[in-house]
Design a protein around this motif. Sequence first.
Motif, short mmCIF file in Angstrom:
data_model
loop_
_atom_site.label_atom_id
_atom_site.label_comp_id
_atom_site.label_asym_id
_atom_site.label_seq_id
_atom_site.Cartn_x
_atom_site.Cartn_y
_atom_site.Cartn_z
N SER A 127 0.96 -1.16 -0.06
CA SER A 127 0.05 0.01 0.13
C SER A 127 0.92 1.33 0.00
N PRO A 128 0.47 2.32 -0.51
CA PRO A 128 1.33 3.55 -0.53
C PRO A 128 1.73 4.17 0.55
N TRP A 129 0.64 4.15 1.62
CA TRP A 129 0.89 4.63 2.97
C TRP A 129 2.22 4.07 3.67
N VAL A 130 2.36 2.56 3.22
CA VAL A 130 3.47 1.80 3.97
C VAL A 130 4.74 2.18 3.35
N THR A 131 4.99 2.43 1.86
CA THR A 131 6.05 2.85 1.31
C THR A 131 6.52 4.31 1.77
N GLU A 132 5.61 5.02 2.13
CA GLU A 132 5.94 6.34 2.49
C GLU A 132 6.38 6.43 4.02
N GLU A 133 5.63 5.65 4.97
CA GLU A 133 6.07 5.60 6.31
C GLU A 133 7.47 4.70 6.62
N ILE A 134 7.36 3.77 5.91
CA ILE A 134 8.50 2.63 6.11
C ILE A 134 9.19 2.43 4.91
N PRO A 135 10.13 3.23 4.36
CA PRO A 135 10.52 3.01 2.96
C PRO A 135 11.59 1.89 2.93
N GLN A 136 12.05 1.43 4.28
CA GLN A 136 13.08 0.37 4.27
C GLN A 136 12.22 -0.79 3.65
N LEU A 137 10.84 -0.84 3.44
CA LEU A 137 10.20 -1.97 2.82
C LEU A 137 10.40 -2.04 1.17
N THR A 138 10.76 -1.06 0.63
CA THR A 138 11.22 -0.98 -0.68
C THR A 138 12.70 -1.77 -1.09
N GLY A 139 13.30 -2.24 -0.04
CA GLY A 139 14.67 -2.68 -0.07
C GLY A 139 14.64 -3.98 0.87
N GLY A 140 15.66 -4.16 1.43
CA GLY A 140 15.78 -5.14 2.55
C GLY A 140 15.16 -4.90 3.58
N THR A 141 14.41 -6.05 4.15
CA THR A 141 13.38 -5.81 5.14
C THR A 141 14.04 -6.20 6.81
N GLY A 142 15.05 -6.88 6.71
CA GLY A 142 15.66 -7.39 7.97
C GLY A 142 15.25 -8.59 8.54
N LEU A 143 15.61 -8.85 9.63
CA LEU A 143 15.22 -10.36 10.36
C LEU A 143 13.64 -10.07 10.69
N GLY A 144 12.90 -11.30 10.39
CA GLY A 144 11.43 -11.23 10.51
C GLY A 144 10.70 -10.76 9.18
N GLY A 145 11.18 -9.95 8.53
CA GLY A 145 10.62 -9.54 7.21
C GLY A 145 9.86 -8.47 7.44
N MET A 146 8.97 -8.23 6.42
CA MET A 146 7.86 -7.21 6.29
C MET A 146 7.01 -6.94 7.57
N TYR A 147 6.48 -8.22 7.69
CA TYR A 147 5.42 -8.02 8.76
C TYR A 147 6.07 -7.82 10.29
N ASP A 148 7.27 -8.00 10.54
CA ASP A 148 7.81 -7.34 11.67
C ASP A 148 8.01 -6.06 11.55
N ARG A 149 8.33 -5.48 10.60
CA ARG A 149 8.68 -4.12 10.66
C ARG A 149 7.28 -3.33 10.57
N LEU A 150 6.25 -3.85 10.01
CA LEU A 150 5.01 -3.16 10.10
C LEU A 150 4.43 -3.12 11.51
N GLU A 151 4.34 -4.41 12.37
CA GLU A 151 3.98 -4.46 13.45
C GLU A 151 5.00 -3.51 14.56
N GLU A 152 6.23 -3.55 14.23
CA GLU A 152 7.16 -2.74 15.10
C GLU A 152 6.73 -0.92 14.79
N SER A 153 6.32 -0.83 13.62
CA SER A 153 5.92 0.61 13.45
C SER A 153 4.56 0.98 14.05
N GLU A 154 3.62 0.10 13.97
CA GLU A 154 2.32 0.43 14.39
C GLU A 154 2.03 0.23 15.98
N GLY A 155 2.99 -0.85 16.44
CA GLY A 155 2.72 -1.41 17.77
C GLY A 155 1.80 -2.10 18.11
#
Length: 278
Positions: free
Chosen positions: A157-185
């Motif tokens: 979704s566009p809001w994700v690439t704006e708020e978490i630009p990391q997800l347009t490249g490497g996502t780190g351990l746990g992947g995209m879903y972990d980054r999303l949950e960390e961002s939203e808490g």
Amino acid sequence: MAARYEEIARDLRERIASGEYPPGATLPLMRDVAEGYGVSDITVRKAYGLLRREGLIESRRRAGTVVREHPDRLRLVVRTRQIERDELGYYSGPEAQHWRPLPHPDGEKTKVVTLPVPTDIADILEVETGSELTVRRRLIGDPDVETHRQLADSWISPWVTEEIPQLTGGTGLGGMYDRLEESEGRALQWREEISARMPAPEEAQALVMPLTGVPLLRALRVTFFPARGKKPERIAEVQDIRMSSEIFAVGYPLPRGASALWPVSPATGDYYETPPES
């Protein structure tokens, strides 16, 4: 009334189902079938074409027309549709826990590109059809079984690439879903819809499946944060998952709805006699 070629196809289909022509058996030459049914070669060719589109037979060089192993005669691998988690992060169903990304022809295991979004996915994400979105494309499979694989395109979704630009490249351990949950808490949720269609040539090649006669199973998985207070539901991603219906089936529980919670009230109407409510 069925056309003559449809009648011939039905007869051959029944003979295949009965085991008279088992998997691997070669069907008679079309001219011999035509003579046996008293029809033209063209009529038999149309009958064979119908069976080929159904995935029952295939043409093999130097072997003729051969009966294929068909899903109706196989115990399919049932893909349980539920989200699990291990030390690597989230994964979908216990059957796929040991699956890993497979390299694309150019060697990349995840291709992050910007593409026009398809209409059905655009509708879910509430963006204009053809909008340019980031999509993470992967081929995932069993390292030990060549045909056990799936294509998975994650439309972000566009809001994700704006708020978490990391997800347009490497996502780190746990992947995209972990980054999303960390961002939203808070916890993500998922829902899916299952459909089927015939594969495009590149999909058939990637999934090691026939180009004709076998449809894809397609799961559109929606990843979202549920509504909270005055905040509406927030969809983060739609994942377009494709797999061969010749190998996989989709399994899921059927929960009781609110009207069917136990204990239930005795039925008071006859199912066969009571007219439906208008």
